[in-house]
Design a protein around this motif. Structure first.
Motif, PDB file in Angstrom:
ATOM      1  N   VAL A 167      -7.200   1.232 -14.474  1.00  0.00           N
ATOM      2  CA  VAL A 167      -6.162   1.362 -13.017  1.00  0.00           C
ATOM      3  C   VAL A 167      -5.276   2.621 -14.344  1.00  0.00           C
ATOM      4  O   VAL A 167      -4.196   3.141 -13.857  1.00  0.00           O
ATOM      5  CB  VAL A 167      -6.130   1.038 -12.667  1.00  0.00           C
ATOM      6  N   TYR A 212      -1.756   4.886  -8.768  1.00  0.00           N
ATOM      7  CA  TYR A 212      -1.140   3.546  -9.517  1.00  0.00           C
ATOM      8  C   TYR A 212       0.318   3.555  -9.113  1.00  0.00           C
ATOM      9  O   TYR A 212       0.712   2.746  -8.084  1.00  0.00           O
ATOM     10  CB  TYR A 212      -1.221   3.024 -10.765  1.00  0.00           C
ATOM     11  N   GLY A 218       0.638   0.272  -5.930  1.00  0.00           N
ATOM     12  CA  GLY A 218       0.013  -0.292  -6.655  1.00  0.00           C
ATOM     13  C   GLY A 218       0.827  -1.366  -8.023  1.00  0.00           C
ATOM     14  O   GLY A 218       0.611  -2.552  -8.253  1.00  0.00           O
ATOM     15  N   ASP A 274       0.102  -5.062  -7.986  1.00  0.00           N
ATOM     16  CA  ASP A 274      -0.037  -5.644  -9.513  1.00  0.00           C
ATOM     17  C   ASP A 274       1.181  -7.233 -10.342  1.00  0.00           C
ATOM     18  O   ASP A 274       1.118  -7.740 -10.797  1.00  0.00           O
ATOM     19  CB  ASP A 274       0.508  -4.468 -10.920  1.00  0.00           C
TER      20      ASP A 274
END
Length: 260
Positions: free
Chosen positions: A91, A99, A105, A109
């Motif tokens: 990614v 992302y 994103g 994460d």
């Protein structure tokens, strides 16, 4: 890479020990009793035979303990951490725009990184305790105590070979290294989130306002100073010139009347 070393050194382990039972009747002795065990360390399912030193009769024994829960939990965390790291790398490289879209994103994460940091700490601690119990359960001196022949002083029971636990010790080390790695990565992932950006947005605006107001005040004072200083000498010069012209005007009529 660290996750691979963690689950490879633990999940791929297989070891064993060797014992010797020397009976008073040498024909009943067994000087090479091999006991093998491996991951996931369900030692209560590891069976072996030992002489009783009472004729040809042999007894079937098993090791003590089931340490599969901590070992499997540790390996599971390592495998999923490896898979997530691989997916996150893809990614980061190929889907950077998606992302950062809507800040979703980086937030996901960040949360996953915090969760894995906690799991690495718990899993490594649990496996460290489990490994300590495995070492005790597979200690040749402890296993010899399970044999009825070794309870008689006329028989000699000796350990021949102890299990090698170096790879399992390495797995624990890599477990805590993974915890340090993921915990340190929390800061770098946090910098990608909107929380870090919003926290850094207000101080520069405040500094810009202060600097702009200070520049405005300083500019007015500086411009006022040179203007006032310049006007004063100019006006003073004009006064001096005016005075000289006035005196010239007075001397003109006096000399003219004398000539007359």
């Amino acid at each position: 890479l660290f996750a691979i070393f963690a689950f490879a050194t633990c999940g791929g382990y297989s070891g064993g020990l060797r014992l010797s039972v020397d009976c008073a009747n040498k024909s009943e002795s067994d000087l090479s009793i091999d006991i093998a065990f491996a991951y996931p360390f369900r030692l209560h399912q590891v069976n072996f035979e030992a002489p009783t030193c009472e004729g040809k009769r042999r007894e079937t024994l098993s090791l003590i303990g089931d340490f599969s829960s901590s070992a499997e939990f540790f390996v599971t965390i390592a495998v999923f951490a490896f898979l997530y790291s691989l997916a996150a790398t893809v990614v980061y490289i190929f889907f950077q725009n998606k992302y950062r879209e809507n800040n979703r994103g980086p937030l996901i994460d960040f949360i996953v990184t915090v969760v894995f940091s906690f799991l690495w700490l718990v899993g490594s601690s649990a496996w460290a305790k489990g490994l300590s119990d495995v070492k005790i359960a597979t200690d040749p001196d402890e296993v010899l105590l399970l044999m009825s022949a070794c309870k008689q002083q006329s028989n000699k029971c000796l350990p021949v070979r102890s299990p090698v636990m170096s790879s399992l010790n390495t797995s624990v080390v890599f477990g805590f290294l993974n915890f340090i790695l993921w915990a340190g990565n929390i800061w770098f992932v946090f910098k990608e989130t909107g929380w870090h950006s919003s926290g850094q947005r207000h101080p520069p605006d405040t500094m810009e306002k202060q600097s702009s107001s200070y520049n405005q005040g300083g500019y007015n004072q500086d411009s006022y100073g040179p203007t006032g200083g310049y006007n004063q000498p100019g006006s003073y010069g004009q006064v001096g010139e005016y005075g000289q012209s006035q005196s010239y005007g007075q001397s003109g009529p006096t000399s003219f009347s004398n000539q007359i």
